[in-house]
Design a protein around this motif. Structure first.
Motif, PDB file in Angstrom:
ATOM      1  N   MET A   1       0.773  -1.204   0.060  1.00  0.00           N
ATOM      2  CA  MET A   1      -0.106   0.125   0.025  1.00  0.00           C
ATOM      3  C   MET A   1       0.766   1.302  -0.056  1.00  0.00           C
ATOM      4  SD  MET A   1      -2.760   1.468   2.842  1.00  0.00           S
ATOM      5  CE  MET A   1      -3.562  -0.093   2.768  1.00  0.00           C
ATOM      6  N   LEU A   2       0.371   2.492  -0.957  1.00  0.00           N
ATOM      7  CA  LEU A   2       1.026   3.544  -0.699  1.00  0.00           C
ATOM      8  C   LEU A   2       0.172   4.675  -0.169  1.00  0.00           C
ATOM      9  CD1 LEU A   2       3.564   5.489  -1.477  1.00  0.00           C
ATOM     10  CD2 LEU A   2       2.614   5.063  -3.937  1.00  0.00           C
ATOM     11  N   ILE A   3       0.767   5.483   0.617  1.00  0.00           N
ATOM     12  CA  ILE A   3      -0.170   6.710   0.968  1.00  0.00           C
ATOM     13  C   ILE A   3       0.235   7.725   0.219  1.00  0.00           C
ATOM     14  CG2 ILE A   3      -1.130   8.067   2.961  1.00  0.00           C
ATOM     15  CD1 ILE A   3      -0.574   5.389   4.512  1.00  0.00           C
ATOM     16  N   LEU A   4      -0.472   8.605  -0.278  1.00  0.00           N
ATOM     17  CA  LEU A   4      -0.326   9.791  -1.016  1.00  0.00           C
ATOM     18  C   LEU A   4      -0.681  10.773  -0.055  1.00  0.00           C
ATOM     19  CD1 LEU A   4      -0.884   8.340  -4.732  1.00  0.00           C
ATOM     20  CD2 LEU A   4       1.495   8.536  -3.461  1.00  0.00           C
ATOM     21  N   TYR A  41       3.985   2.022   6.473  1.00  0.00           N
ATOM     22  CA  TYR A  41       3.520   2.171   5.103  1.00  0.00           C
ATOM     23  C   TYR A  41       4.296   3.135   4.572  1.00  0.00           C
ATOM     24  CZ  TYR A  41      -0.712  -0.089   6.954  1.00  0.00           C
ATOM     25  OH  TYR A  41      -1.827  -1.272   7.503  1.00  0.00           O
ATOM     26  N   MET A  42       4.339   3.065   3.321  1.00  0.00           N
ATOM     27  CA  MET A  42       5.105   4.176   2.332  1.00  0.00           C
ATOM     28  C   MET A  42       4.299   5.328   2.236  1.00  0.00           C
ATOM     29  SD  MET A  42       6.797   1.856  -0.838  1.00  0.00           S
ATOM     30  CE  MET A  42       5.177   1.309  -1.158  1.00  0.00           C
ATOM     31  N   ALA A  72      -1.062  -2.185  -5.406  1.00  0.00           N
ATOM     32  CA  ALA A  72      -2.268  -2.372  -5.652  1.00  0.00           C
ATOM     33  C   ALA A  72      -3.283  -1.453  -4.849  1.00  0.00           C
ATOM     34  CB  ALA A  72      -2.881  -3.896  -5.645  1.00  0.00           C
ATOM     35  N   GLU A  73      -2.975  -1.071  -3.914  1.00  0.00           N
ATOM     36  CA  GLU A  73      -3.789  -0.099  -2.877  1.00  0.00           C
ATOM     37  C   GLU A  73      -3.226   1.050  -2.539  1.00  0.00           C
ATOM     38  OE1 GLU A  73      -2.606  -3.224  -1.490  1.00  0.00           O
ATOM     39  OE2 GLU A  73      -4.102  -4.429  -2.400  1.00  0.00           O
ATOM     40  N   ALA A 126      -8.781  -0.150   2.422  1.00  0.00           N
ATOM     41  CA  ALA A 126      -7.814  -0.362   1.243  1.00  0.00           C
ATOM     42  C   ALA A 126      -7.262  -1.798   1.339  1.00  0.00           C
ATOM     43  CB  ALA A 126      -6.803   0.656   1.171  1.00  0.00           C
ATOM     44  N   GLN A 127      -6.775  -2.004   2.598  1.00  0.00           N
ATOM     45  CA  GLN A 127      -6.384  -3.558   2.577  1.00  0.00           C
ATOM     46  C   GLN A 127      -7.023  -4.579   2.547  1.00  0.00           C
ATOM     47  OE1 GLN A 127      -4.792  -2.978   6.794  1.00  0.00           O
ATOM     48  NE2 GLN A 127      -2.733  -3.018   6.197  1.00  0.00           N
TER      49      GLN A 127
END
Length: 163
Positions: A1-4, A41-42, A72-73, A126-127
């Motif tokens: 998962m990537l948090i933007l 988390y990134m 993917a998330e 999201a997960q």
């Protein structure tokens, strides 16, 4: 998962010298929330703006990062005024990812619980979400972007329909 991180009220802090709330060029609010959990988390800062100032180039930048990522998330911290516009833009591009946009009506620096709750809920959804799509997570709801909209008169998000 990537948090933007794209800024918005979620991230705003009071600038004493200027006497205004402004979006800082950092991820401090998200980093502080993430420090309280045991999983890494990134987090990537993409745009540091009030969402009313976001334009098509900002949305293209977000889409480019998603498109180039192996994840993917995605959770996107976004301002609430134009969250639906960005969600619609991303929905037209991606059909193979889970993308959850979230934000806060009050800055994390002023009211920590709303931003923390929304971010945590967005991450959990999201997960576990198995159906790709673009979703909005606000005020205890997570819906496809078309079904959860900001009622500016009431100052909250509301479910408008169910598919």
């Amino acid at each position: 998962m990537l948090i933007l991180n794209s800024g918005g009220t979620f991230n705003k802090r009071y600038n004493e010298a200027r006497g205004i709330l402004e979006v800082p060029y950092d991820n401090d609010a998200i980093d502080e929330i993430m420090a309280s959990i045991k999983h890494h988390y990134m987090v990537a800062g993409v745009v540091y703006k009030d969402s009313l100032e976001m334009d098509i180039e900002d949305r293209k930048r977000i889409a480019s990062i998603i498109g180039e990522s192996q994840e993917a998330e995605f959770v996107i911290v976004h301002g609430t005024d134009t969250i639906s516009e960005t969600a619609e833009f991303l929905d037209a591009i991606f059909d193979d990812r889970v993308i959850v946009l979230t934000g806060a009506m009050k800055p994390y620096s002023i009211e920590k619980s709303e931003a923390s709750f929304n971010l945590g809920m967005a991450i959990g959804f999201a997960q576990t979400q198995e159906i790709a799509g673009v979703y909005i997570c606000m005020n205890g709801y997570i819906e496809t972007w078309q079904n959860l909209v900001k009622n500016k008169e009431l100052g909250k998000f509301q479910v408008v329909s169910k598919n």
